[in-house]
Design an enzyme around this catalytic site. Structure first.
Site, PDB file in Angstrom:
ATOM      1  N   ASP A  43       0.836  -1.202   0.000  1.00 25.48           N
ATOM      2  CA  ASP A  43       0.000   0.000   0.000  1.00 25.48           C
ATOM      3  C   ASP A  43       0.866   1.246   0.000  1.00 25.48           C
ATOM      4  O   ASP A  43       1.644   1.476   0.928  1.00 25.48           O
ATOM      5  CB  ASP A  43      -0.894  -0.016   1.244  1.00 25.48           C
ATOM      6  CG  ASP A  43      -1.814   1.190   1.303  1.00 25.48           C
ATOM      7  OD1 ASP A  43      -2.975   1.060   0.857  1.00 25.48           O
ATOM      8  OD2 ASP A  43      -1.388   2.243   1.806  1.00 25.48           O
ATOM      9  N   TYR A  48       2.834   9.927  -0.443  1.00 30.35           N
ATOM     10  CA  TYR A  48       3.942   9.344   0.323  1.00 30.35           C
ATOM     11  C   TYR A  48       5.279   9.612  -0.363  1.00 30.35           C
ATOM     12  O   TYR A  48       6.332   9.425   0.244  1.00 30.35           O
ATOM     13  CB  TYR A  48       3.779   7.833   0.473  1.00 30.35           C
ATOM     14  CG  TYR A  48       2.532   7.369   1.195  1.00 30.35           C
ATOM     15  CD1 TYR A  48       1.675   8.259   1.839  1.00 30.35           C
ATOM     16  CD2 TYR A  48       2.203   6.007   1.228  1.00 30.35           C
ATOM     17  CE1 TYR A  48       0.533   7.818   2.486  1.00 30.35           C
ATOM     18  CE2 TYR A  48       1.063   5.560   1.881  1.00 30.35           C
ATOM     19  CZ  TYR A  48       0.231   6.463   2.498  1.00 30.35           C
ATOM     20  OH  TYR A  48      -0.896   6.020   3.130  1.00 30.35           O
ATOM     21  N   LYS A  73      -2.923   5.793  -3.957  1.00 33.85           N
ATOM     22  CA  LYS A  73      -4.008   6.730  -3.673  1.00 33.85           C
ATOM     23  C   LYS A  73      -3.747   8.058  -4.376  1.00 33.85           C
ATOM     24  O   LYS A  73      -2.599   8.509  -4.452  1.00 33.85           O
ATOM     25  CB  LYS A  73      -4.131   6.963  -2.159  1.00 33.85           C
ATOM     26  CG  LYS A  73      -4.186   5.679  -1.342  1.00 33.85           C
ATOM     27  CD  LYS A  73      -4.177   5.970   0.149  1.00 33.85           C
ATOM     28  CE  LYS A  73      -3.794   4.730   0.929  1.00 33.85           C
ATOM     29  NZ  LYS A  73      -2.360   4.428   0.864  1.00 33.85           N
ATOM     30  N   HIS A 106      -7.753   9.714  -1.852  1.00 37.93           N
ATOM     31  CA  HIS A 106      -7.109   9.718  -0.536  1.00 37.93           C
ATOM     32  C   HIS A 106      -7.881  10.494   0.537  1.00 37.93           C
ATOM     33  O   HIS A 106      -7.844  10.128   1.713  1.00 37.93           O
ATOM     34  CB  HIS A 106      -5.698  10.298  -0.664  1.00 37.93           C
ATOM     35  CG  HIS A 106      -4.744   9.807   0.362  1.00 37.93           C
ATOM     36  ND1 HIS A 106      -3.393   9.746   0.163  1.00 37.93           N
ATOM     37  CD2 HIS A 106      -4.926   9.338   1.622  1.00 37.93           C
ATOM     38  CE1 HIS A 106      -2.786   9.272   1.236  1.00 37.93           C
ATOM     39  NE2 HIS A 106      -3.708   9.013   2.155  1.00 37.93           N
TER      40      HIS A 106
END
Length: 296
Positions: A43, A48, A73, A106
């Site tokens: 994930d 990120y 996401k 997200h």
């Protein structure tokens, strides 16, 4: 590994490895370690800033791509139809894959309708195997399920842990055929999660740690869960949760720990919405600075 069937028939590992807050420099090694331990679900997210490193690990791991389940996401600044489609193309390139198994919106802000329509189109084209949302409160989930009917979200990834158990939210999701997925199953250790006496007592019965008890509790609830560690031995410990089963009494005792409150933030607080915007802007600036230094 146990798999859970999504509302479109796609099977997803019920236990996955998350890379949130893992530095870019460590991400590839951590993903390779996780895959070696046995994880098959990974994930990540655009926000990120480590999709490319996940892609490097996928490319080099030697495991058939069909055995892996990759989630990413879409961040808020890529919402809207056109921007979302472009961002998915960029994510595909970074992940070094022809398709993504699951793509989530997200956060429940900005033009998520336009972004969701883009995901529906990419899903119909086979670029995405399943689509869903993240951090959508029950009213926002009902909104997208009722008024965006072409493809019902397969997953809603939300904060779920013993202190914020989300039972009512799970019931609402199941009404629409949406699977609950947990982020922060350990609450990042907040409120003494790992020292909780109830979790310790239950774990002692099975020779398991509080962390393993938490993961098992989520799995028995039918909640998809992601856990993160940069240490291979801890990855293995978190993965070792399929050889025991909590009793009904255990499940009830853990249920009673629920405070019905987030350990992190309230998405309905305007100040938190501003924080989401600011934190990613700052991180993007830091990423750009790193790129500039490399170009020197």
């Amino acid at each position: 590994m146990k798999y859970i069937k999504l509302n479109n028939g796609v099977e997803m590992p019920i236990l996955g490895f998350g890379v949130y807050q893992i530095p870019k420099e460590e991400t590839k090694r951590c993903v390779l370690d996780a895959l070696e331990v046995g994880y098959r679900g990974i994930d990540t997210a655009q926000s990120y800033f480590n999709e490319a490193e996940v892609g490097e690990a996928i490319s080099e791991c030697g495991i058939d791509r069909k055995e892996l389940f990759i989630t990413t996401k879409i961040w808020i600044d890529n919402y809207g139809y056109e921007k979302c489609k472009k961002s998915v193309a960029e994510s595909l390139e970074k992940l070094q894959s022809d398709y993504i198994d699951l793509v989530l919106l997200h956060q429940p802000f900005a033009d998520y309708y336009g972004a969701y329509r883009a995901l529906e189109e990419l899903y119909s084209e086979g670029k995405i195997r399943a689509i869903g949302v993240s951090n959508f409160y029950p009213d926002r989930l009902a909104d997208i399920c009722l008024f965006e009917r072409e493809v019902i979200p397969a997953v809603n990834q939300v904060e779920v842990n013993p202190l914020n158990a989300q039972f009512a939210a799970q019931e609402n999701m199941e009404k629409y055929g949406v699977k609950m997925e947990s982020w922060a199953p350990f609450g990042e250790g907040r409120s003494g999660m790992f020292e909780n006496k109830t979790l310790q007592k239950i774990g002692e019965q099975y020779g398991k740690t509080p962390a393993q008890v938490i993961l098992r509790w989520l799995i028995q609830r039918g909640v998809i869960v992601n856990c993160k560690s940069t240490h291979k031995e801890r990855m293995a410990e978190n993965f070792d949760v399929f050889d025991f089963e909590l009793s009904e009494k255990d499940m009830t005792e853990i249920k009673e720990l629920d405070t019905t409150s987030s350990l992190f933030f309230n998405h309905q607080d305007p100040k938190m919405v501003e924080w989401f915007d600011q934190i990613v802007k700052e991180r993007r600036e830091n990423q750009d600075c790193r790129k500039d230094k490399k170009s020197w």
